[in-house]
Design an enzyme around this catalytic site. Sequence first.
Site, mmCIF file in Angstrom:
data_model
loop_
_atom_site.group_PDB
_atom_site.id
_atom_site.type_symbol
_atom_site.label_atom_id
_atom_site.label_comp_id
_atom_site.label_asym_id
_atom_site.label_seq_id
_atom_site.Cartn_x
_atom_site.Cartn_y
_atom_site.Cartn_z
ATOM 1 N N LEU A 82 6.397 -39.713 1.725
ATOM 2 C CA LEU A 82 5.873 -40.193 0.444
ATOM 3 C C LEU A 82 6.994 -40.626 -0.499
ATOM 4 O O LEU A 82 8.090 -40.069 -0.488
ATOM 5 C CB LEU A 82 5.035 -39.099 -0.231
ATOM 6 C CG LEU A 82 3.826 -38.602 0.566
ATOM 7 C CD1 LEU A 82 3.036 -37.598 -0.269
ATOM 8 C CD2 LEU A 82 2.929 -39.738 1.033
ATOM 9 N N LYS A 104 1.352 -53.733 -1.781
ATOM 10 C CA LYS A 104 2.473 -54.143 -0.918
ATOM 11 C C LYS A 104 1.925 -54.587 0.440
ATOM 12 O O LYS A 104 2.362 -55.558 1.009
ATOM 13 C CB LYS A 104 3.490 -53.019 -0.725
ATOM 14 C CG LYS A 104 4.680 -53.535 0.100
ATOM 15 C CD LYS A 104 5.725 -52.495 0.296
ATOM 16 C CE LYS A 104 5.411 -51.547 1.416
ATOM 17 N NZ LYS A 104 5.423 -52.160 2.761
ATOM 18 N N ASP A 105 0.918 -53.842 0.915
ATOM 19 C CA ASP A 105 0.232 -54.247 2.150
ATOM 20 C C ASP A 105 -1.037 -54.995 1.735
ATOM 21 O O ASP A 105 -2.152 -54.521 1.940
ATOM 22 C CB ASP A 105 -0.109 -53.001 2.977
ATOM 23 C CG ASP A 105 1.152 -52.269 3.405
ATOM 24 O OD1 ASP A 105 1.922 -52.825 4.185
ATOM 25 O OD2 ASP A 105 1.382 -51.141 2.918
ATOM 26 N N SER A 153 8.859 -48.440 0.184
ATOM 27 C CA SER A 153 8.285 -48.312 1.522
ATOM 28 C C SER A 153 8.915 -47.095 2.185
ATOM 29 O O SER A 153 10.099 -46.801 1.965
ATOM 30 C CB SER A 153 8.624 -49.563 2.341
ATOM 31 O OG SER A 153 8.482 -49.299 3.718
ATOM 32 N N GLN A 189 -3.588 -55.750 4.386
ATOM 33 C CA GLN A 189 -4.295 -54.512 4.758
ATOM 34 C C GLN A 189 -5.375 -54.189 3.715
ATOM 35 O O GLN A 189 -6.511 -53.832 4.059
ATOM 36 C CB GLN A 189 -3.301 -53.360 4.858
ATOM 37 C CG GLN A 189 -3.947 -51.998 4.975
ATOM 38 C CD GLN A 189 -2.936 -50.879 5.199
ATOM 39 O OE1 GLN A 189 -2.500 -50.673 6.312
ATOM 40 N NE2 GLN A 189 -2.567 -50.160 4.149
ATOM 41 N N HIS A 210 3.461 -44.163 -3.369
ATOM 42 C CA HIS A 210 2.306 -43.319 -3.008
ATOM 43 C C HIS A 210 1.867 -42.494 -4.216
ATOM 44 O O HIS A 210 0.675 -42.342 -4.482
ATOM 45 C CB HIS A 210 2.683 -42.340 -1.886
ATOM 46 C CG HIS A 210 2.989 -42.990 -0.577
ATOM 47 N ND1 HIS A 210 4.228 -42.917 0.017
ATOM 48 C CD2 HIS A 210 2.205 -43.701 0.270
ATOM 49 C CE1 HIS A 210 4.193 -43.545 1.168
ATOM 50 N NE2 HIS A 210 2.987 -44.036 1.348
ATOM 51 N N MET A 240 0.829 -42.433 5.627
ATOM 52 C CA MET A 240 1.460 -41.963 6.860
ATOM 53 C C MET A 240 2.626 -41.051 6.507
ATOM 54 O O MET A 240 3.546 -40.844 7.304
ATOM 55 C CB MET A 240 1.907 -43.152 7.717
ATOM 56 C CG MET A 240 0.702 -43.991 8.165
ATOM 57 S SD MET A 240 0.978 -44.925 9.673
ATOM 58 C CE MET A 240 2.276 -46.005 9.180
HETATM 59 O O1 PAF Z 1 -0.654 -48.125 4.670
HETATM 60 C C1 PAF Z 1 -0.512 -47.150 5.437
HETATM 61 O O2 PAF Z 1 0.309 -46.275 5.212
HETATM 62 C C2 PAF Z 1 -1.378 -47.059 6.681
HETATM 63 O O3 PAF Z 1 -1.592 -48.307 7.233
HETATM 64 C C3 PAF Z 1 -2.694 -46.323 6.446
HETATM 65 C C4 PAF Z 1 -3.596 -47.074 5.478
HETATM 66 C C5 PAF Z 1 -2.430 -44.930 5.908
HETATM 67 C C6 PAF Z 1 -3.460 -46.181 7.767
HETATM 68 O O4 PAF Z 1 -2.721 -45.450 8.696
#
Ligand code: PAF
Length: 283
Positions: free
Chosen positions: A33, A152-153, A188, A156, A37, A30
């Site tokens: 960066l 970290k996620d 983050s 997800q 990332h 998103m």
């Molecule tokens: O982890 C993230 O930044 C977001 O949840 C993602 C995977 C880019 C989806 O929008």
Amino acid sequence: MKIFYNKTELNHRLNALKTNGNSIGFVPTMGALHQGHLSLVNEGLKKNTVVVVSIFVNPTQFDNKEDLVKYPRTLDRDVELLQSISEDSIIVFAPTVEDIYESKIQSQSFTFDGLEHEMEGAFRQGHFDGVGTIVKRLFDIVKPDYAYFGEKDFQQLQIIKKLVELHHLSVKVVGCPIYRADDGLAMSSRNTRLTKAHRSAAPFIYDTLKSAKYKFGTKSAKNVTEWVVEQFKNHKLLELEYFIIADTKTLKPVKRKSIKKSYRAFIAVYAGDIRLIDNIALN
Ligand code: PAF
């Protein structure tokens, strides 16, 4: 570096690359960066000829409107950072909301074998429907060979692996270790919005996770959880939302420890109005 703002143009470029037998890596982000990332992009570059980095603040995964509005948007700086890694092997995809959602900004409804009901799913209504919707759409557009997500996620990451399994997608999902600042705070995009005082206080989160891991060696999950809750009780700057020790596979909270299972501790904390999450493998 090539930047595409709509999916049709990106498709043309990627089709040409695929016809020539290139392997495509994908790092969905998103934006805003940071080194975390970039570590995913570097991982992608080890295995693929080209890495596509999507930069898209996905409206459907925000349960909090203010968080969506205030989410940092720094495209020019993001592109510069990516350029510092590679001019030729990275493609940026920065679509508009209309390009992704057309006239209907709405998420699909997903089930992920129950993973979606735990932790972030319980505390952020509709979050994983939004994540499932955007990641599936991006996978459909980019059709990558490999996709990279940070631990970290962690929830997800497990959910995206489940999405791929349940929808028979051909992409291979690669989980990458959490990237931390020198003082231990997990990287983050939201960290940039912390006040000085909250930024100084935030490493307490990882310090507590490390102590919890140590204690989990000899104590029950319930004891460790109570201890963590106690640590945050009188904290002046950090407010604990949850601390949960869960089975790594099912993400269900542990009731009774078993040496045959693997566990992870998950935490969500408010530093002012910024919500931070982190986790640690326990065994
Ligand atoms: O982890 C993230 O930044 C977001 O949840 C993602 C995977 C880019 C989806 O929008």
